[in-house]
Scaffold this motif. Structure first.
Motif, mmCIF file in Angstrom:
data_model
loop_
_atom_site.group_PDB
_atom_site.id
_atom_site.type_symbol
_atom_site.label_atom_id
_atom_site.label_comp_id
_atom_site.label_asym_id
_atom_site.label_seq_id
_atom_site.Cartn_x
_atom_site.Cartn_y
_atom_site.Cartn_z
ATOM 1 N N VAL A 47 0.835 -1.197 0.000
ATOM 2 C CA VAL A 47 0.000 0.000 0.000
ATOM 3 C C VAL A 47 0.875 1.254 0.000
ATOM 4 N N THR A 48 0.450 2.256 -0.747
ATOM 5 C CA THR A 48 1.177 3.527 -0.806
ATOM 6 C C THR A 48 0.220 4.669 -0.496
ATOM 7 N N LEU A 49 0.799 5.802 -0.108
ATOM 8 C CA LEU A 49 0.015 6.990 0.222
ATOM 9 C C LEU A 49 0.398 8.133 -0.702
ATOM 10 N N ASN A 50 -0.608 8.712 -1.353
ATOM 11 C CA ASN A 50 -0.395 9.928 -2.130
ATOM 12 C C ASN A 50 -0.488 11.101 -1.160
ATOM 13 N N GLU A 51 0.642 11.715 -0.856
ATOM 14 C CA GLU A 51 0.674 12.744 0.186
ATOM 15 C C GLU A 51 -0.062 14.005 -0.240
ATOM 16 N N GLU A 52 -0.195 14.232 -1.533
ATOM 17 C CA GLU A 52 -0.928 15.425 -1.993
ATOM 18 C C GLU A 52 -2.440 15.241 -1.818
ATOM 19 N N SER A 53 -2.939 14.087 -2.245
ATOM 20 C CA SER A 53 -4.389 13.852 -2.151
ATOM 21 C C SER A 53 -4.785 13.185 -0.847
ATOM 22 N N GLY A 54 -3.819 12.551 -0.173
ATOM 23 C CA GLY A 54 -4.120 11.827 1.065
ATOM 24 C C GLY A 54 -4.781 10.486 0.818
ATOM 25 N N GLU A 55 -4.763 9.997 -0.430
ATOM 26 C CA GLU A 55 -5.435 8.742 -0.758
ATOM 27 C C GLU A 55 -4.464 7.562 -0.708
ATOM 28 N N LEU A 56 -4.993 6.421 -0.295
ATOM 29 C CA LEU A 56 -4.216 5.177 -0.269
ATOM 30 C C LEU A 56 -4.453 4.398 -1.553
ATOM 31 N N THR A 57 -3.419 3.716 -2.003
ATOM 32 C CA THR A 57 -3.515 2.831 -3.160
ATOM 33 C C THR A 57 -3.012 1.454 -2.737
ATOM 34 N N TRP A 58 -3.834 0.444 -2.978
ATOM 35 C CA TRP A 58 -3.543 -0.902 -2.489
ATOM 36 C C TRP A 58 -3.260 -1.880 -3.635
ATOM 37 N N PRO A 59 -2.436 -2.893 -3.361
ATOM 38 C CA PRO A 59 -2.384 -4.038 -4.269
ATOM 39 C C PRO A 59 -3.566 -4.952 -3.922
ATOM 40 N N VAL A 60 -4.266 -5.470 -4.908
ATOM 41 C CA VAL A 60 -5.482 -6.252 -4.645
ATOM 42 C C VAL A 60 -5.511 -7.498 -5.530
ATOM 43 N N PHE A 61 -5.950 -8.612 -4.923
ATOM 44 C CA PHE A 61 -6.165 -9.852 -5.663
ATOM 45 C C PHE A 61 -7.662 -10.042 -5.937
ATOM 46 N N PHE A 62 -7.988 -10.369 -7.178
ATOM 47 C CA PHE A 62 -9.316 -10.870 -7.534
ATOM 48 C C PHE A 62 -9.158 -12.361 -7.809
ATOM 49 N N LEU A 63 -9.865 -13.173 -7.033
ATOM 50 C CA LEU A 63 -9.747 -14.629 -7.152
ATOM 51 C C LEU A 63 -10.982 -15.203 -7.835
ATOM 52 N N TYR A 64 -10.773 -16.117 -8.753
ATOM 53 C CA TYR A 64 -11.862 -16.764 -9.483
ATOM 54 C C TYR A 64 -11.872 -18.251 -9.130
ATOM 55 N N PRO A 65 -12.558 -18.634 -8.042
ATOM 56 C CA PRO A 65 -12.483 -20.012 -7.535
ATOM 57 C C PRO A 65 -12.973 -21.068 -8.526
ATOM 58 N N GLU A 66 -13.864 -20.695 -9.446
ATOM 59 C CA GLU A 66 -14.379 -21.687 -10.391
ATOM 60 C C GLU A 66 -13.251 -22.251 -11.255
ATOM 61 N N TYR A 67 -12.318 -21.391 -11.623
ATOM 62 C CA TYR A 67 -11.239 -21.825 -12.510
ATOM 63 C C TYR A 67 -9.867 -21.827 -11.824
ATOM 64 N N LYS A 68 -9.869 -21.527 -10.520
ATOM 65 C CA LYS A 68 -8.605 -21.428 -9.780
ATOM 66 C C LYS A 68 -7.639 -20.468 -10.479
ATOM 67 N N GLU A 69 -8.178 -19.362 -10.935
ATOM 68 C CA GLU A 69 -7.401 -18.315 -11.578
ATOM 69 C C GLU A 69 -7.464 -17.058 -10.721
ATOM 70 N N SER A 70 -6.644 -16.064 -11.085
ATOM 71 C CA SER A 70 -6.654 -14.811 -10.324
ATOM 72 C C SER A 70 -6.160 -13.667 -11.190
ATOM 73 N N ASP A 71 -6.501 -12.461 -10.771
ATOM 74 C CA ASP A 71 -5.969 -11.231 -11.351
ATOM 75 C C ASP A 71 -5.342 -10.433 -10.217
ATOM 76 N N PHE A 72 -4.194 -9.847 -10.520
ATOM 77 C CA PHE A 72 -3.531 -9.017 -9.515
ATOM 78 C C PHE A 72 -3.543 -7.576 -9.983
ATOM 79 N N ILE A 73 -4.126 -6.713 -9.174
ATOM 80 C CA ILE A 73 -4.164 -5.277 -9.462
ATOM 81 C C ILE A 73 -3.110 -4.625 -8.572
ATOM 82 N N SER A 74 -2.042 -4.163 -9.170
ATOM 83 C CA SER A 74 -0.925 -3.638 -8.369
ATOM 84 C C SER A 74 -1.250 -2.298 -7.720
ATOM 85 N N ALA A 75 -2.184 -1.534 -8.311
ATOM 86 C CA ALA A 75 -2.504 -0.208 -7.768
ATOM 87 C C ALA A 75 -4.005 0.052 -7.873
ATOM 88 N N PHE A 76 -4.731 -0.283 -6.820
ATOM 89 C CA PHE A 76 -6.179 -0.088 -6.738
ATOM 90 C C PHE A 76 -6.402 1.120 -5.828
#
Length: 356
Positions: A234-263
């Motif tokens: 997780v990172t912090l934008n000091e100008e806007s004060g907003e947090l940006t997170w790394p996030v996993f989307f998991l698809y259990p039906e196919y045992k697949e996933s997507d990784f979003i490095s900056a949500f």
């Protein structure tokens, strides 16, 4: 009798230069290296014994001179030089000045070999004999500088210059020590400043997470529970004060996933679903994974419960609101969510697993 000129071919019976050197090396008097059977070679032993003829001072002087000769020949003879200086010192002759010279000479060889501990030991022994030994002080300073002990090195130079104020080598060594000491101090200050800024950055992230009442759990044993052992955290934008997170989307039906490095925490789940499913996923054989036809969940683990429960996430919800939910816990610094079709057999089977 005619002598072959430089352009004439060497006669077959004549030895080459290499052959001549090889044959001479078999003669004890001309040997450059000791043979493996040196202990059984009577002639060689007799010649070696001559090295110990005379007084202890004469023997020590002889070994010292041989050490000097080896040192002058270069690096391939340094170990031999050390052996000769050591043999000179082992005589323990009464000439203290000669002993001090052997110590400082052996220190000079070890200085070239970067054996700095041995340099300091030999210089200390020489200074024990004569505290005004400038060579011992100079070589001590060089060894100490190599070990980055600059204050001690400068002190050695100061003492040497006290005894020989016009010694240019010592003066140059002192200036080099001062320069490297200043460079090291500047480098250390830059390192401390980087650490301070990094500490500040992490503390601001930690404070922002606490202000949002985001719950964290981690088994990674890192400094902060929001950290992880991947390149993304997780990172912090000091100008806007907003947090940006790394996030996993998991698809259990196919045992697949997507990784979003900056949500970004102000983005909605739909924002990312529309990007990810703009084109059908290669593993989505039934072509049902579309922004409008999927549901998003996260697992909730109640205390003392035997299994997890599912909490449905509104696709139009911003990440900030979900992470601040009283039942959501960020595990090991990376939020994760389950994405399943909004209808169909897998949807029903998947939800059934979580029903009590």
């Amino acid at each position: 009798m005619s002598v072959p000129g430089p352009d004439q071919q060497r006669p077959e019976w004549a030895m080459s230069e290499e052959h001549i050197l090889e044959e001479m090396n078999k003669i004890p008097l001309f040997m450059n290296n000791l043979p493996e059977d040196s202990e059984e070679n009577a002639t060689l032993l007799a010649l070696q014994s001559l090295a110990y003829d005379g007084t202890a001072e004469e023997v020590a002087e002889n070994f010292k001179n041989q050490g000097n000769d080896c040192f002058k020949e270069g690096k391939h003879k340094y170990q031999d030089a050390i052996k000769f200086y050591t043999q000179a010192l082992e005589t323990e002759c009464g000439d203290k000045n000669l002993m001090a010279i052997c110590y400082t000479n052996r220190a000079a060889v070890n200085l070239e070999l970067e054996n700095y501990g041995r340099v300091l030991n030999d210089c200390a022994a020489a200074l024990g004999i004569n505290p005004k030994n400038v060579k011992a002080l100079y070589r001590s300073a060089r060894a100490l500088r190599a070990l980055e002990k600059y204050l001690e090195a400068i002190d050695c130079c100061d003492w040497a210059l006290k005894f020989e104020p016009n010694n240019k080598s010592v003066a140059q060594e002192k200036q080099l020590c001062i320069k490297q000491k200043e460079e090291k101090e500047k480098k250390e200050l830059r390192r401390q400043e980087r650490e301070r800024l990094e500490r500040e950055r992490k503390d601001k992230i930690d404070q922002a997470i606490k202000l949002r009442n985001i719950q964290l759990e981690s088994n990674l044993k890192l400094e902060y529970d929001w950290q992880n052992d991947s390149p993304h955290s997780v990172t912090l934008n000091e100008e806007s004060g907003e947090l940006t997170w790394p996030v996993f989307f998991l698809y259990p039906e196919y045992k697949e996933s997507d990784f979003i490095s900056a949500f970004d925490e102000t983005n909605t789940f739909m924002d990312h679903l529309e990007v990810m499913f703009e084109q059908p996923a290669p593993w989505d054989t039934s072509r049902v994974y579309k922004p409008s036809s999927v549901e998003v969940f996260f697992e909730y683990h109640p205390k003392n419960a035997t299994k997890a429960s599912l909490i449905k996430v509104g696709k139009k919800c911003a990440l900030m609101g979900v992470l601040g939910h009283s039942k959501y816990v960020v595990q090991n610094g990376i939020p994760s969510f389950l994405v399943v079709p909004s209808s169909g057999s897998f949807h029903d089977e998947f939800l059934a697993k979580y029903k009590n």
